[in-house]
Design an enzyme around this catalytic site. Sequence first.
Site, PDB file in Angstrom:
ATOM      1  N   ALA A   1      12.943 -21.102  31.816  1.00 14.25           N
ATOM      2  CA  ALA A   1      13.195 -22.314  32.605  1.00 14.25           C
ATOM      3  C   ALA A   1      14.697 -22.529  32.825  1.00 14.25           C
ATOM      4  O   ALA A   1      15.127 -22.959  33.903  1.00 14.25           O
ATOM      5  CB  ALA A   1      12.592 -23.529  31.902  1.00 14.25           C
TER       6      ALA A   1
ATOM      7  N   TYR B   1      16.992 -20.101  32.821  1.00 16.84           N
ATOM      8  CA  TYR B   1      17.417 -19.059  33.765  1.00 16.84           C
ATOM      9  C   TYR B   1      17.107 -19.507  35.199  1.00 16.84           C
ATOM     10  O   TYR B   1      17.943 -19.386  36.107  1.00 16.84           O
ATOM     11  CB  TYR B   1      16.708 -17.747  33.461  1.00 16.84           C
ATOM     12  CG  TYR B   1      17.093 -16.618  34.401  1.00 16.84           C
ATOM     13  CD1 TYR B   1      18.124 -15.739  34.093  1.00 16.84           C
ATOM     14  CD2 TYR B   1      16.431 -16.451  35.618  1.00 16.84           C
ATOM     15  CE1 TYR B   1      18.490 -14.724  34.961  1.00 16.84           C
ATOM     16  CE2 TYR B   1      16.791 -15.448  36.503  1.00 16.84           C
ATOM     17  CZ  TYR B   1      17.821 -14.580  36.164  1.00 16.84           C
ATOM     18  OH  TYR B   1      18.180 -13.580  37.034  1.00 16.84           O
ATOM     19  N   ASP B   2      15.889 -20.040  35.394  1.00 17.40           N
ATOM     20  CA  ASP B   2      15.493 -20.493  36.733  1.00 17.40           C
ATOM     21  C   ASP B   2      16.413 -21.602  37.231  1.00 17.40           C
ATOM     22  O   ASP B   2      16.744 -21.673  38.413  1.00 17.40           O
ATOM     23  CB  ASP B   2      14.041 -20.985  36.709  1.00 17.40           C
ATOM     24  CG  ASP B   2      13.058 -19.849  36.463  1.00 17.40           C
ATOM     25  OD1 ASP B   2      13.435 -18.682  36.682  1.00 17.40           O
ATOM     26  OD2 ASP B   2      11.923 -20.137  36.049  1.00 17.40           O
TER      27      ASP B   2
ATOM     28  N   LEU C   1      10.934  19.630  36.512  1.00 21.20           N
ATOM     29  CA  LEU C   1      11.008  20.249  35.190  1.00 21.20           C
ATOM     30  C   LEU C   1       9.867  21.229  34.995  1.00 21.20           C
ATOM     31  O   LEU C   1       8.772  21.057  35.549  1.00 21.20           O
ATOM     32  CB  LEU C   1      10.921  19.171  34.097  1.00 21.20           C
ATOM     33  CG  LEU C   1      12.022  18.119  34.062  1.00 21.20           C
ATOM     34  CD1 LEU C   1      11.749  17.114  32.953  1.00 21.20           C
ATOM     35  CD2 LEU C   1      13.388  18.757  33.867  1.00 21.20           C
TER      36      LEU C   1
ATOM     37  N   GLU D   1      12.415  11.646  25.042  1.00 21.98           N
ATOM     38  CA  GLU D   1      12.024  10.361  25.615  1.00 21.98           C
ATOM     39  C   GLU D   1      10.710  10.512  26.373  1.00 21.98           C
ATOM     40  O   GLU D   1      10.382  11.600  26.856  1.00 21.98           O
ATOM     41  CB  GLU D   1      13.107   9.799  26.538  1.00 21.98           C
ATOM     42  CG  GLU D   1      13.507  10.687  27.687  1.00 21.98           C
ATOM     43  CD  GLU D   1      14.733  10.126  28.418  1.00 21.98           C
ATOM     44  OE1 GLU D   1      14.691   8.964  28.836  1.00 21.98           O
ATOM     45  OE2 GLU D   1      15.728  10.871  28.573  1.00 21.98           O
TER      46      GLU D   1
ATOM     47  N   LYS E   1       7.889  10.586  29.203  1.00 21.63           N
ATOM     48  CA  LYS E   1       7.930  10.921  30.633  1.00 21.63           C
ATOM     49  C   LYS E   1       7.168   9.838  31.393  1.00 21.63           C
ATOM     50  O   LYS E   1       5.943   9.820  31.394  1.00 21.63           O
ATOM     51  CB  LYS E   1       7.313  12.295  30.884  1.00 21.63           C
ATOM     52  CG  LYS E   1       7.441  12.771  32.324  1.00 21.63           C
ATOM     53  CD  LYS E   1       6.887  14.174  32.485  1.00 21.63           C
ATOM     54  CE  LYS E   1       7.087  14.676  33.920  1.00 21.63           C
ATOM     55  NZ  LYS E   1       6.344  13.857  34.905  1.00 21.63           N
TER      56      LYS E   1
ATOM     57  N   ASP F   1       5.412   7.687  34.204  1.00 23.15           N
ATOM     58  CA  ASP F   1       4.589   8.086  35.345  1.00 23.15           C
ATOM     59  C   ASP F   1       4.908   7.157  36.513  1.00 23.15           C
ATOM     60  O   ASP F   1       4.239   6.148  36.739  1.00 23.15           O
ATOM     61  CB  ASP F   1       3.107   7.993  34.970  1.00 23.15           C
ATOM     62  CG  ASP F   1       2.237   8.839  35.883  1.00 23.15           C
ATOM     63  OD1 ASP F   1       2.799   9.607  36.690  1.00 23.15           O
ATOM     64  OD2 ASP F   1       1.002   8.732  35.793  1.00 23.15           O
TER      65      ASP F   1
ATOM     66  N   ARG G   1      13.461  11.015  45.489  1.00 28.00           N
ATOM     67  CA  ARG G   1      13.704  12.428  45.184  1.00 28.00           C
ATOM     68  C   ARG G   1      13.360  13.308  46.387  1.00 28.00           C
ATOM     69  O   ARG G   1      14.043  14.278  46.682  1.00 28.00           O
ATOM     70  CB  ARG G   1      12.851  12.839  43.970  1.00 28.00           C
ATOM     71  CG  ARG G   1      12.970  14.318  43.623  1.00 28.00           C
ATOM     72  CD  ARG G   1      12.067  14.664  42.434  1.00 28.00           C
ATOM     73  NE  ARG G   1      12.093  16.085  42.187  1.00 28.00           N
ATOM     74  CZ  ARG G   1      11.334  16.978  42.807  1.00 28.00           C
ATOM     75  NH1 ARG G   1      10.470  16.567  43.721  1.00 28.00           N
ATOM     76  NH2 ARG G   1      11.427  18.259  42.542  1.00 28.00           N
TER      77      ARG G   1
ATOM     78  N   GLU H   1      13.555   6.652  36.861  1.00 24.90           N
ATOM     79  CA  GLU H   1      12.185   6.481  37.330  1.00 24.90           C
ATOM     80  C   GLU H   1      11.935   5.016  37.651  1.00 24.90           C
ATOM     81  O   GLU H   1      12.276   4.120  36.858  1.00 24.90           O
ATOM     82  CB  GLU H   1      11.213   6.935  36.235  1.00 24.90           C
ATOM     83  CG  GLU H   1       9.838   7.291  36.727  1.00 24.90           C
ATOM     84  CD  GLU H   1       9.736   8.749  37.172  1.00 24.90           C
ATOM     85  OE1 GLU H   1       8.640   9.165  37.576  1.00 24.90           O
ATOM     86  OE2 GLU H   1      10.762   9.468  37.121  1.00 24.90           O
TER      87      GLU H   1
ATOM     88  N   TYR I   1      17.276   8.047  33.323  1.00 25.54           N
ATOM     89  CA  TYR I   1      17.094   9.205  32.434  1.00 25.54           C
ATOM     90  C   TYR I   1      18.183  10.264  32.602  1.00 25.54           C
ATOM     91  O   TYR I   1      18.145  11.302  31.942  1.00 25.54           O
ATOM     92  CB  TYR I   1      15.715   9.832  32.607  1.00 25.54           C
ATOM     93  CG  TYR I   1      15.369  10.328  34.003  1.00 25.54           C
ATOM     94  CD1 TYR I   1      16.106  11.321  34.640  1.00 25.54           C
ATOM     95  CD2 TYR I   1      14.258   9.831  34.676  1.00 25.54           C
ATOM     96  CE1 TYR I   1      15.776  11.784  35.890  1.00 25.54           C
ATOM     97  CE2 TYR I   1      13.907  10.294  35.943  1.00 25.54           C
ATOM     98  CZ  TYR I   1      14.670  11.268  36.537  1.00 25.54           C
ATOM     99  OH  TYR I   1      14.340  11.733  37.795  1.00 25.54           O
TER     100      TYR I   1
ATOM    101  N   LYS J   1       3.528  18.012  28.484  1.00 24.32           N
ATOM    102  CA  LYS J   1       2.532  17.128  29.081  1.00 24.32           C
ATOM    103  C   LYS J   1       1.396  16.823  28.109  1.00 24.32           C
ATOM    104  O   LYS J   1       1.018  17.651  27.282  1.00 24.32           O
ATOM    105  CB  LYS J   1       1.961  17.750  30.364  1.00 24.32           C
ATOM    106  CG  LYS J   1       3.010  18.110  31.414  1.00 24.32           C
ATOM    107  CD  LYS J   1       3.696  16.882  31.980  1.00 24.32           C
ATOM    108  CE  LYS J   1       2.886  16.184  33.036  1.00 24.32           C
ATOM    109  NZ  LYS J   1       2.762  16.950  34.281  1.00 24.32           N
TER     110      LYS J   1
ATOM    111  N   CYS K   1     -34.827  -7.584  35.918  1.00 26.25           N
ATOM    112  CA  CYS K   1     -34.087  -7.095  34.764  1.00 26.25           C
ATOM    113  C   CYS K   1     -34.714  -5.819  34.225  1.00 26.25           C
ATOM    114  O   CYS K   1     -35.928  -5.785  33.985  1.00 26.25           O
ATOM    115  CB  CYS K   1     -34.060  -8.171  33.684  1.00 26.25           C
ATOM    116  SG  CYS K   1     -33.344  -7.625  32.123  1.00 26.25           S
TER     117      CYS K   1
ATOM    118  N   CYS L   1     -36.230  -6.993  30.486  1.00 25.97           N
ATOM    119  CA  CYS L   1     -37.319  -7.963  30.287  1.00 25.97           C
ATOM    120  C   CYS L   1     -38.127  -8.249  31.538  1.00 25.97           C
ATOM    121  O   CYS L   1     -39.161  -8.932  31.469  1.00 25.97           O
ATOM    122  CB  CYS L   1     -36.755  -9.276  29.739  1.00 25.97           C
ATOM    123  SG  CYS L   1     -35.753 -10.216  30.934  1.00 25.97           S
TER     124      CYS L   1
ATOM    125  N   CYS M   1     -29.291 -11.611  34.693  1.00 24.35           N
ATOM    126  CA  CYS M   1     -30.701 -11.781  34.350  1.00 24.35           C
ATOM    127  C   CYS M   1     -30.904 -13.218  33.895  1.00 24.35           C
ATOM    128  O   CYS M   1     -30.155 -13.720  33.051  1.00 24.35           O
ATOM    129  CB  CYS M   1     -31.086 -10.810  33.228  1.00 24.35           C
ATOM    130  SG  CYS M   1     -32.616 -11.241  32.372  1.00 24.35           S
TER     131      CYS M   1
ATOM    132  N   CYS N   1     -34.799 -12.509  26.877  1.00 27.98           N
ATOM    133  CA  CYS N   1     -34.482 -11.117  27.223  1.00 27.98           C
ATOM    134  C   CYS N   1     -33.956 -10.429  25.971  1.00 27.98           C
ATOM    135  O   CYS N   1     -32.959 -10.871  25.379  1.00 27.98           O
ATOM    136  CB  CYS N   1     -33.430 -11.076  28.334  1.00 27.98           C
ATOM    137  SG  CYS N   1     -32.823  -9.418  28.716  1.00 27.98           S
TER     138      CYS N   1
END
Length: 783
Positions: free
Chosen positions: A33, A35-36, A82, A121, A123, A125, A144, A181, A233, A321, A415, A418, A445, A451
């Site tokens: 708050a 920061y805002d 890599l 470190e 990897k 995704d 890239r 990344e 990285y 990997k 169902c 039952c 159901c 049931c």
Amino acid sequence: MTAANTRILELRAELDQHNYRYHVLDEPSIPDAEYDRLFRELKELEAAHPDLVTADSPTQRVGNVALTAFSQVRHEIPMLSLGNAFEETDMREFDRRVNEGLDLPVGDLFGGGAAVEYSCEPKLDGLAVSLLYQDGLLVRGATRGDGTTGEDISVNVRTIRNVPLKLHGSGWPATLEVRGEVFMSKAGFERLNEGQMEVGGKTFANPRNAAAGSLRQLDSKITASRPLEFCCYGLGQVSENIAETHIGNLEKLKTWGMPISRELKLAKGIDECLAYYRDIGERRNALAYEIDGVVFKVNSLASQRELGFRAREPRWAIAHKFPAMEELTELLDVEFQVGRTGAVTPVARLKPVKVAGVTVANATLHNMDEVARLGLMIGDTVIIRRAGDVIPQVMQVVTERRPENARPVHIPETCPVCGSHVERTQLVKRSKGKETVSEGAVYRCVGRLACGAQLKQAIIHFVSRRAMDIDGLGEKSVEQLVDEGLVSSPADLYILTPEQIIDLEGFAEVSTRKLLDAIAASKRPTLARFIFALGIPDVGEETAKVLARSLGSLERIMVALPQVLTYLPDIGLEVAYEIHSFFEDPHNRNVIAELLGHGLELQDQGDVHAEFAASTSLAGLIAKLDINSVGPTGAEKLVAKLGSLDKIIAADGIDLRQALAAKQADAVRDYFRDPANAERALKLEQQLQAFGMHWASEKKVVEGLPLAGQTWVLTGSLERMSRDVGKEKLESLGAKVAGSVSAKTHCVVAGPGAGSKLTKANELGIKVLDEDAFIALLEAHGG
């Protein structure tokens, strides 16, 4: 320099520092708050003085005019991919090549070789990008691409919150290209997809696709709205050297405001690399982001230069990997399961395939809306995904492989357990006194506890460890009790006899006695556990704790009106209606009465919590009625003029117009002309009076809890109490109990077998207690 210019510079410097502490150090120093507030002040000053706006201002992350296309960027130093390792032998071969390339001894039968230092470190995704800084200012961002040529995404990169628009400190090279990344956290990905579904937009298959799609938007305002993050990285072109090692480079970049991986470590030799790989693999699903392996790089930059490159990859780095988490297989059939609340859920039956080292034959489809979204047909080839212990999911249909005899998926009319009717749920949205009904995603159901499937799941939930904690009643035992007709509701558990149990499969005299003892021992649950055990839709452990702590008694919870429940923390109107509806149901009330009649004694009951005594206002009650055109401000004016609910209900148009505008006054008059609305409002006031929450009730002193505001973590096995009990005791003292250690953690309780959480706590210098010290602390606070 003007006062406005001075203040703008102060605010920018302060906001930049807070961004750095939040995004890079993970040590926020002010609440969101605050920061805002600072951000709004800067924005207002810049709006008043547009000539003082600069490109590196924190306000300049909102996106710009949409592009018609991305321009091309040629990388001065190619962004190479890599090489990959999939087995331990691949890694050992990589290490052998590094040692040979550096002319180091590789070891033989008579001794080990040299231990090369590697940086380690995760990897990430995501999408690889290049950030170019000139004299400390961000001037370009690029993808890239093919490694040689990428796309200019500068306007989009500027919207990513943890990318510094201006480097911190001093001493950076005049030209500095940072590579890293762009990714999306798991939580951010879920929020994005939820938002997309709400507006009927496109959902994404996984965080990587979401990050890539968000970063390559021609309209940067869309990118700005997406929860993207950046992690550095390495480096591309630089006008001068920074450090002698790869990790040295990254640590220096961190001081300049660049986020780097918190998992970055140095390993000496290949065995330490493999140990790091195994550790990250074990913790992979607990990480806040998706990773698909670990990157190892020779740490010495001189050694990197000596090793050089081959074809399209460096000789000094490799990606180890993880086993594939996605695979192709065939959808053989779709079957339907019935859950505790009667939800009829489609389940994919698959041609068995190995995913992430485990053979998968079934996958969740969530609901029929998901089936429709995927465009799924029986016989399709599908992509399935498995992440650790998470149930495998069908992610995508490969439509080009659809066979001619593929069959559509239909929800059953009755169902499968039952035979009761299956109906689609309805969603009721309540706003401004109106209810809007739409179709829900779930089919249910209507057989309820008649049931067998619903009854079994309800009993399994009721006896579970976090609910009534009846040890010895596993799924198989519950199924037998239901199938034999011995249990038709949770209350029947408390009238079981030894003769009924001992003849069941898997039971003998000792196990029968133990089970009956466990059932008897469960007769004194806390109110929160009991509420959770009832299985109220949308009421999990935390909501059950809120209800118990706030209202203090089962009687109050059972009669609480929806609008009264919304005064409690984190309980919205829809959940409030679910709770109210559950306790209004005659069958549920009968089961609760039977449970109490069989000797259950609920603990921790008492008055409404002091925090809620005399906590409401008449204006707040009026606002909760959702009278059209009347918000909190209008409600305040109404109360200031008329003073009581009775007078507001009885007021004529003339009285009301003295307090409100004509349109609002007419809305209030029309609302209370309906006797049902007037009665509802009076009932609300009466209940607030009965609970002691009314504005005229006696105000109570709120005693501060000793651990309020602290975050604790429990790890390892506790021997004198369960971790669940430990968690309950900490929460009763005001602490929040988290599942992972961070810089915000106040204390860690470590029992035998504590692993990575204890290691991280020691690394961060966080206080650690053993079980004896923990229990002593609880006893000191009366726990």
